[in-house]
Design a protein around this motif. Structure first.
Motif, PDB file in Angstrom:
ATOM      1  N   ILE A 107       2.891  -8.319 -10.633  1.00 18.38           N
ATOM      2  CA  ILE A 107       2.059  -7.977 -10.063  1.00 18.38           C
ATOM      3  C   ILE A 107       1.979  -8.734  -8.839  1.00 18.38           C
ATOM      4  N   LYS A 108       2.824  -9.911  -8.514  1.00 21.08           N
ATOM      5  CA  LYS A 108       3.418  -9.918  -7.563  1.00 21.08           C
ATOM      6  C   LYS A 108       5.018  -9.375  -7.477  1.00 21.08           C
ATOM      7  N   LYS A 109       5.560  -8.710  -7.903  1.00 17.84           N
ATOM      8  CA  LYS A 109       6.758  -8.247  -7.756  1.00 17.84           C
ATOM      9  C   LYS A 109       6.828  -7.097  -7.277  1.00 17.84           C
ATOM     10  N   ILE A 110       5.180  -5.907  -8.148  1.00 16.48           N
ATOM     11  CA  ILE A 110       5.239  -4.781  -7.299  1.00 16.48           C
ATOM     12  C   ILE A 110       4.421  -5.230  -5.754  1.00 16.48           C
ATOM     13  N   ARG A 111       3.359  -5.890  -5.703  1.00 20.47           N
ATOM     14  CA  ARG A 111       3.197  -6.174  -3.945  1.00 20.47           C
ATOM     15  C   ARG A 111       4.296  -6.632  -3.012  1.00 20.47           C
ATOM     16  N   LEU A 112       5.536  -7.085  -3.341  1.00 19.96           N
ATOM     17  CA  LEU A 112       6.026  -7.837  -2.714  1.00 19.96           C
ATOM     18  C   LEU A 112       7.823  -6.589  -2.847  1.00 19.96           C
ATOM     19  N   VAL A 113       7.379  -5.377  -3.850  1.00 21.83           N
ATOM     20  CA  VAL A 113       8.076  -4.361  -3.027  1.00 21.83           C
ATOM     21  C   VAL A 113       6.988  -3.760  -2.356  1.00 21.83           C
ATOM     22  N   SER A 114       5.807  -3.776  -2.928  1.00 22.82           N
ATOM     23  CA  SER A 114       5.328  -2.073  -1.654  1.00 22.82           C
ATOM     24  C   SER A 114       5.522  -3.473  -0.363  1.00 22.82           C
ATOM     25  N   LEU A 115       5.265  -4.473  -0.200  1.00 23.48           N
ATOM     26  CA  LEU A 115       5.468  -4.810   1.506  1.00 23.48           C
ATOM     27  C   LEU A 115       6.732  -4.497   2.016  1.00 23.48           C
ATOM     28  N   ALA A 116       7.872  -4.674   1.497  1.00 20.21           N
ATOM     29  CA  ALA A 116       8.677  -4.235   1.408  1.00 20.21           C
ATOM     30  C   ALA A 116       9.555  -3.079   1.796  1.00 20.21           C
ATOM     31  N   GLU A 117       8.830  -1.971   0.859  1.00 16.06           N
ATOM     32  CA  GLU A 117       9.113  -0.193   1.700  1.00 16.06           C
ATOM     33  C   GLU A 117       8.760  -0.747   2.834  1.00 16.06           C
ATOM     34  N   ILE A 118       6.620  -1.164   3.119  1.00  8.56           N
ATOM     35  CA  ILE A 118       5.990  -0.915   4.143  1.00  8.56           C
ATOM     36  C   ILE A 118       7.068  -0.917   5.355  1.00  8.56           C
ATOM     37  N   LYS A 119       8.013  -2.200   5.367  1.00  9.87           N
ATOM     38  CA  LYS A 119       8.195  -2.744   6.453  1.00  9.87           C
ATOM     39  C   LYS A 119       9.639  -1.878   6.836  1.00  9.87           C
ATOM     40  N   ASN A 120       9.904  -1.530   5.742  1.00 10.26           N
ATOM     41  CA  ASN A 120      11.581  -0.675   6.334  1.00 10.26           C
ATOM     42  C   ASN A 120      11.022   1.039   6.714  1.00 10.26           C
ATOM     43  N   GLU A 121      10.041   0.987   6.899  1.00 10.29           N
ATOM     44  CA  GLU A 121       9.951   1.952   7.378  1.00 10.29           C
ATOM     45  C   GLU A 121       8.847   2.070   8.423  1.00 10.29           C
ATOM     46  N   LEU A 122       9.241   0.498   8.843  1.00 11.61           N
ATOM     47  CA  LEU A 122       8.886   0.168  10.546  1.00 11.61           C
ATOM     48  C   LEU A 122       9.936   0.113  11.337  1.00 11.61           C
ATOM     49  N   THR A 123      10.046  -0.073  13.117  1.00 11.85           N
ATOM     50  CA  THR A 123      11.466   0.224  13.462  1.00 11.85           C
ATOM     51  C   THR A 123      11.416  -1.719  14.023  1.00 11.85           C
ATOM     52  N   PRO A 124      12.514  -1.903  14.186  1.00  7.15           N
ATOM     53  CA  PRO A 124      12.354  -3.402  14.675  1.00  7.15           C
ATOM     54  C   PRO A 124      11.177  -3.907  16.271  1.00  7.15           C
ATOM     55  N   GLU A 125      11.235  -2.431  17.062  1.00 10.11           N
ATOM     56  CA  GLU A 125      10.147  -2.960  18.101  1.00 10.11           C
ATOM     57  C   GLU A 125       9.116  -2.914  17.017  1.00 10.11           C
ATOM     58  N   GLN A 126       8.335  -2.063  16.386  1.00  6.05           N
ATOM     59  CA  GLN A 126       7.132  -2.002  15.892  1.00  6.05           C
ATOM     60  C   GLN A 126       6.748  -2.747  14.948  1.00  6.05           C
ATOM     61  N   GLN A 127       7.746  -4.078  14.388  1.00  8.58           N
ATOM     62  CA  GLN A 127       7.599  -5.880  13.911  1.00  8.58           C
ATOM     63  C   GLN A 127       7.037  -6.085  14.376  1.00  8.58           C
ATOM     64  N   VAL A 128       7.916  -6.403  15.926  1.00  9.01           N
ATOM     65  CA  VAL A 128       7.587  -7.312  17.036  1.00  9.01           C
ATOM     66  C   VAL A 128       6.374  -7.576  17.630  1.00  9.01           C
ATOM     67  N   LYS A 129       5.660  -5.783  17.297  1.00  9.11           N
ATOM     68  CA  LYS A 129       4.522  -5.501  18.306  1.00  9.11           C
ATOM     69  C   LYS A 129       3.241  -6.352  16.944  1.00  9.11           C
ATOM     70  N   LEU A 130       3.851  -6.105  15.733  1.00 11.84           N
ATOM     71  CA  LEU A 130       2.720  -6.230  14.151  1.00 11.84           C
ATOM     72  C   LEU A 130       3.026  -8.240  14.296  1.00 11.84           C
ATOM     73  N   ASP A 131       4.131  -8.620  14.416  1.00  7.42           N
ATOM     74  CA  ASP A 131       4.169 -10.199  14.542  1.00  7.42           C
ATOM     75  C   ASP A 131       3.555 -10.642  15.416  1.00  7.42           C
ATOM     76  N   GLN A 132       2.923 -10.167  16.969  1.00  7.69           N
ATOM     77  CA  GLN A 132       2.459 -10.484  17.670  1.00  7.69           C
ATOM     78  C   GLN A 132       0.658 -10.560  17.912  1.00  7.69           C
ATOM     79  N   ILE A 133       0.472  -8.865  17.084  1.00  9.10           N
ATOM     80  CA  ILE A 133      -0.589  -9.370  16.784  1.00  9.10           C
ATOM     81  C   ILE A 133      -1.035 -10.022  15.069  1.00  9.10           C
ATOM     82  N   LYS A 134      -0.152 -10.670  14.725  1.00  2.80           N
ATOM     83  CA  LYS A 134      -0.478 -11.404  13.237  1.00  2.80           C
ATOM     84  C   LYS A 134      -0.607 -12.749  13.737  1.00  2.80           C
TER      85      LYS A 134
END
Length: 159
Positions: A107-134
């Protein structure tokens, strides 16, 4: 007596791993839940193509993930029945507990891979904005808790 100590240690270890994971959670700081991404899509300027890809990732993994959650619940029920016996068969206990841990790991592996795939779709700028939101939302780490309740006891698997 040795068997009782072993059982107690297994149960304690399971609980302490969950507590430790909640305290020092590198996943919550480095990865992004699909709900977070899509709920802030305008703020992070998510493109239609990115949103479609993220939805595809989520949908594809949801089917597998839900099946594994059912397997985990079943394994937990089997484990609970062994532990509940007046005399606990150590070998059967070990077998059932190993199954719980194996499915939990999947379960953890499936979840981790899914979250990594989502992160890989985001630009570095989008990741920075999401980090600020978090950072503005201290309860964000709770998004990484998977609630599965075979006994209705609020059991959580923390990635």
């Amino acid at each position: 007596m040795k068997n009782i100590i072993t059982i107690c240690l297994m149960l304690l270890l399971t609980g302490s791993m969950t507590s430790y994971a909640q305290i020092s959670d590198p996943f919550a700081s480095a990865l992004y839940e699909p709900d977070l991404v899509t709920s802030h899509k305008k703020e992070i300027e998510l493109t239609n193509m990115q949103e479609s890809k993220i939805n595809s990732i989520y949908t594809a993994n949801s089917v597998i993930f839900n099946e594994k959650k059912k397997q985990w619940s079943s394994a937990m029920i089997d484990f609970q029945s062994v532990v509940s016996e007046p005399h606990v068969d150590y070998h059967l206990l070990d077998e059932k507990f190993s199954k719980v841990l194996f499915v939990e790991s999947e379960i953890k592996k499936i979840r981790l891979v899914s979250l990594a795939e989502i992160k890989n779709e985001l630009t570095p700028e989008q990741q920075v904005k999401l980090d600020q939101i978090k950072a503005r939302n201290p309860n964000y780490k709770k998004a990484f808790e998977l609630n599965v309740t075979p006994f209705g006891d609020g059991t959580k698997i923390v990635i």
